[in-house]
Design an enzyme around this catalytic site. Structure first.
Site, PDB file in Angstrom:
ATOM      1  N   TRP A  10       0.829  -1.222   0.000  1.00 32.77           N
ATOM      2  CA  TRP A  10       0.000   0.000   0.000  1.00 32.77           C
ATOM      3  C   TRP A  10       0.860   1.266   0.000  1.00 32.77           C
ATOM      4  CZ3 TRP A  10      -4.170  -1.440   4.292  1.00 32.77           C
ATOM      5  CH2 TRP A  10      -4.893  -2.549   3.840  1.00 32.77           C
ATOM      6  N   LYS A  11       2.142   1.128   0.173  1.00 33.60           N
ATOM      7  CA  LYS A  11       3.068   2.274   0.199  1.00 33.60           C
ATOM      8  C   LYS A  11       2.585   3.333   1.205  1.00 33.60           C
ATOM      9  CE  LYS A  11       4.089   1.271  -4.587  1.00 33.60           C
ATOM     10  NZ  LYS A  11       4.785   1.657  -5.787  1.00 33.60           N
ATOM     11  N   HIS A  94      12.879  -2.461  -1.500  1.00 32.61           N
ATOM     12  CA  HIS A  94      11.977  -2.002  -2.560  1.00 32.61           C
ATOM     13  C   HIS A  94      12.696  -0.902  -3.344  1.00 32.61           C
ATOM     14  CE1 HIS A  94       8.621  -0.053  -4.571  1.00 32.61           C
ATOM     15  NE2 HIS A  94       7.951  -1.189  -4.413  1.00 32.61           N
ATOM     16  N   GLU A 164      11.236  -6.807  -9.515  1.00 33.43           N
ATOM     17  CA  GLU A 164      10.431  -5.633  -9.815  1.00 33.43           C
ATOM     18  C   GLU A 164      11.239  -4.671 -10.692  1.00 33.43           C
ATOM     19  OE1 GLU A 164       7.022  -4.977  -6.953  1.00 33.43           O
ATOM     20  OE2 GLU A 164       8.737  -3.943  -6.107  1.00 33.43           O
ATOM     21  N   GLY A 231       1.258  -2.898  -6.249  1.00 38.35           N
ATOM     22  CA  GLY A 231       1.142  -1.582  -5.633  1.00 38.35           C
ATOM     23  C   GLY A 231      -0.213  -0.972  -5.939  1.00 38.35           C
ATOM     24  N   GLY A 232      -0.257  -0.150  -6.987  1.00 36.04           N
ATOM     25  CA  GLY A 232      -1.455   0.630  -7.310  1.00 36.04           C
ATOM     26  C   GLY A 232      -2.748  -0.160  -7.320  1.00 36.04           C
TER      27      GLY A 232
END
Ligand code: PEP
Length: 251
Positions: A10-11, A94, A164, A231-232
């Site tokens: 979710w950052k 990350h 990634e 992520g998004g």
């Protein structure tokens, strides 16, 4: 065969209330998640309440970062010792930590040792920049990140790796499933050189970078793509539950 992992990063999004609402929605939509390991990585402040909400469910909880030391004069940092009360996973290295906060492979390696010490299962992230790929340096970059981030680590058991590519994160341009498979296979081969080929057969190697409900199935169809770091598309319950359902349907 390795387990399949669907992980939501979710950052720096979601207040505590928003985090709680999102996890409640996920639990409502997908109450039983039996064939994949689902891990959510909310911001630090949301860890206690999300930990409480997922008790008894099959959702697992992780932190987005940690410091390598147990405690001390590290203003603003959070240690594995503090995290172990709430979560069982931690994201390390990350690309946003590497690029925006200057984290080196050496620091990721120290954090990895700390994560293992405190019983947190790490997801170690690696990935090349678009300029590396354009110059044909993808394998060199990945090899060096793997070798240095996992240096002197005794066993590969319980370690998860996520490929990634930096150019695919948050851009809407995912790597092709073929490219992801090629690099993930390369990562497994590099790990085999360090830990032995038998040991790394079970190591989950994820792909991350613009994964959505529309492309998750193509990635998971590849033998060396054992899950996704998202992520998004993990920020809305509709998108994430669809990803989860698509992943569960494949296994
Ligand atoms: C990530 O930040 O790990 C990530 C994969 O982001 P996104 O899915 O938005 O590309």
């Amino acid at each position: 065969m390795s387990e399949i992992i669907v992980a939501a990063n979710w950052k720096m999004n979601k207040t505590v209330t928003e985090s709680n609402d999102l996890v409640k929605e996920i639990l409502k939509e997908v109450p039983v998640i039996d064939s994949v390991t689902c891990i959510v990585f909310p911001p630090f402040l949301s860890l206690p309440s999300v930990a409480n909400l997922i008790k008894g469910s099959s959702i697992k909880l992780g932190a987005q970062n940690m410091h390598s030391a147990q405690k001390g004069a590290f203003t603003g940092e959070v240690s594995g010792l503090m995290l172990q009360d709430y979560c069982s996973y931690v994201l390390l290295g990350h690309s946003e930590r590497r690029v925006l906060f200057g984290e080196t492979d050496e620091f990721v390696n120290e954090k990895l040792a700390g994560a293992i010490e405190f019983g947190l299962r790490p997801i170690v992230c690696v990935g090349e920049q678009s300029s590396d790929r354009a110059r044909g340096l993808t394998e060199n970059v990945i090899r060096s990140q793997i070798k240095n981030s996992l240096k002197d680590i005794e066993g590969i058991n319980d370690i998860i790796v996520a490929y990634e590519p930096v150019w695919a994160i948050g851009t809407g341009t995912a790597a092709s499933p073929e490219d992801a498979e090629e690099v993930n296979k390369f990562i497994r081969d590099e790990l085999a050189l360090m830990f032995g080929s038998e040991k790394v057969l079970q190591t989950p190697i994820l792909y991350g970078g613009s994964v959505t409900e529309d492309n998750i199935a193509e990635f998971l169809a590849k033998p060396n793509v054992n899950g996704a770091l998202i992520g998004g598309a993990s920020l809305s319950s509709e998108g994430f539950t669809q990803i989860l359902q698509n992943a569960c349907n494949l296994t």
